[in-house]
Structures are given as structure tokens and as C-alpha cells.
Design a protein around this motif. Structure first.
Motif, short mmCIF file in Angstrom:
data_model
loop_
_atom_site.label_atom_id
_atom_site.label_comp_id
_atom_site.label_asym_id
_atom_site.label_seq_id
_atom_site.Cartn_x
_atom_site.Cartn_y
_atom_site.Cartn_z
N CYS A 41 0.84 -1.20 0.00
CA CYS A 41 0.00 0.00 0.00
C CYS A 41 0.87 1.24 0.00
O CYS A 41 2.01 1.22 0.46
N ASP A 73 2.77 2.28 3.09
CA ASP A 73 3.76 1.33 3.58
C ASP A 73 5.16 1.87 3.27
O ASP A 73 5.38 2.44 2.20
N THR A 94 -4.66 2.73 1.19
CA THR A 94 -4.01 2.62 2.49
C THR A 94 -4.00 1.19 2.97
O THR A 94 -4.72 0.33 2.44
N SER A 95 -3.23 0.94 4.02
CA SER A 95 -3.16 -0.41 4.56
C SER A 95 -4.50 -0.87 5.12
O SER A 95 -4.74 -2.06 5.25
N ASP A 96 -5.40 0.07 5.43
CA ASP A 96 -6.75 -0.31 5.87
C ASP A 96 -7.51 -1.07 4.79
O ASP A 96 -8.37 -1.90 5.07
N GLN A 143 -6.00 -2.99 2.48
CA GLN A 143 -5.17 -4.08 1.97
C GLN A 143 -5.84 -5.45 2.07
O GLN A 143 -5.81 -6.22 1.12
#
Length: 153
Positions: free
Chosen positions: A23, A26, A112-114, A116
Motif C-alpha cells: 500500500c 507502507d 491505504t493499509s486499511d 489491503q
């Protein structure tokens, strides 16, 4: 392009069917973008994905110095975009590392990593039904309006 060195290489790359999803938020995304920031780096990445080769062969193909090719190889290695696949010997008996694409492909996700887990889940689901190639084509189709951003791929 023909080989510059007489070597017996059977470097084949078996790629994983499930890519590593990175992401934009990251730290690894910064390494990837940094490693691919120049045209020479992008050309090196494309060349090594077409055919695994040693640094001197890459330098000859890109028409750059061996030091420049080595610099880009190190950056691509650090970003986990390529890896060493084997060691061979030149006609003069010198040991040469042969580099090629990473076994695990990387997907840079502009989210975003949310997001992923949802993306990885969707990728696995579609890949198991349609095959990885169809999923990649579908993703490329969705991103085609952004194609000028991806000219280096």
C-alpha cells in the motif's frame, strides 16, 4: 540481444500466483518508487523481467557503465523487485551473479493499509476463478485512465 559472455545459464523464474500487496502508506512503497524513479532504473527492471542476466550484460543492453547497472541492480534488490537467481562464470572464469524478477511479484496499491485485506481477498477470489492473467488484465483495464502514470511498467 546476443549474450556477451559464454555461459551456461538455465535461469528460469517461477513466479508466485499471489503477489505481495504494498500500500502507498507502507514504507516499502517508498523503496519501490525510489528504485524505479529514473528511466534507466525502469529500463533495467523491464530488461531483467524479460530475461535474467548478469550486471555486465545488463550494462551492455542499456548502454550504460557496469557501475551504473550495478547501482540500479542494488536498488532493485533492496526494493525486492528482483533477486539473484544463479551464479555463472564468464569466459575468463569470473563469477557473475544472474539477476531476474522476484519470485513473488509486487502489486503497488494506491490505497491505504486499511484497504489491503479487502484487496488481497478480492484478488485471491478472482484469481482462483479466472486465473491470475485475467485478474491482471482486469486491473489494468480499470487503471487504464491512469496509464500515463504507468508507462514505465
Amino acid at each position: 540481444m546476443g549474450r556477451l559472455f559464454s555461459r551456461d545459464s538455465d535461469a528460469t523464474v517461477e513466479r508466485s500466483e499471489t503477489p505481495q500487496v504494498v500500500c502507498l502508506d507502507d514504507d516499502h512503497a517508498n523503496e519501490i518508487l525510489g528504485a524505479l524513479q529514473s528511466e534507466t532504473a525502469q529500463s533495467a527492471f523491464r530488461a531483467l523481467n524479460r530475461e535474467p542476466m548478469a550486471a555486465a550484460e545488463l550494462a551492455a543492453e542499456l548502454e550504460v557503465s557496469v557501475q551504473t547497472a550495478g547501482y540500479h541492480i542494488e536498488n532493485l534488490l533492496d526494493a525486492n523487485l528482483i533477486e539473484q537467481h544463479e551464479t555463472v562464470y564468464s569466459e575468463k572464469g569470473r563469477e557473475m551473479a544472474v539477476y531476474g524478477p522476484a519470485t513473488e511479484p509486487t502489486m503497488l496499491f494506491f490505497g491505504t493499509s486499511d484497504d489491503q485485506r479487502a484487496l488481497e481477498s478480492a484478488f485471491r477470489e478472482y484469481a482462483s476463478v479466472l486465473g491470475v492473467g485475467a485478474v491482471v488484465l482486469a486491473i489494468r483495464g480499470v487503471l487504464s485512465p491512469l496509464e500515463p502514470l504507468f508507462d514505465w511498467l
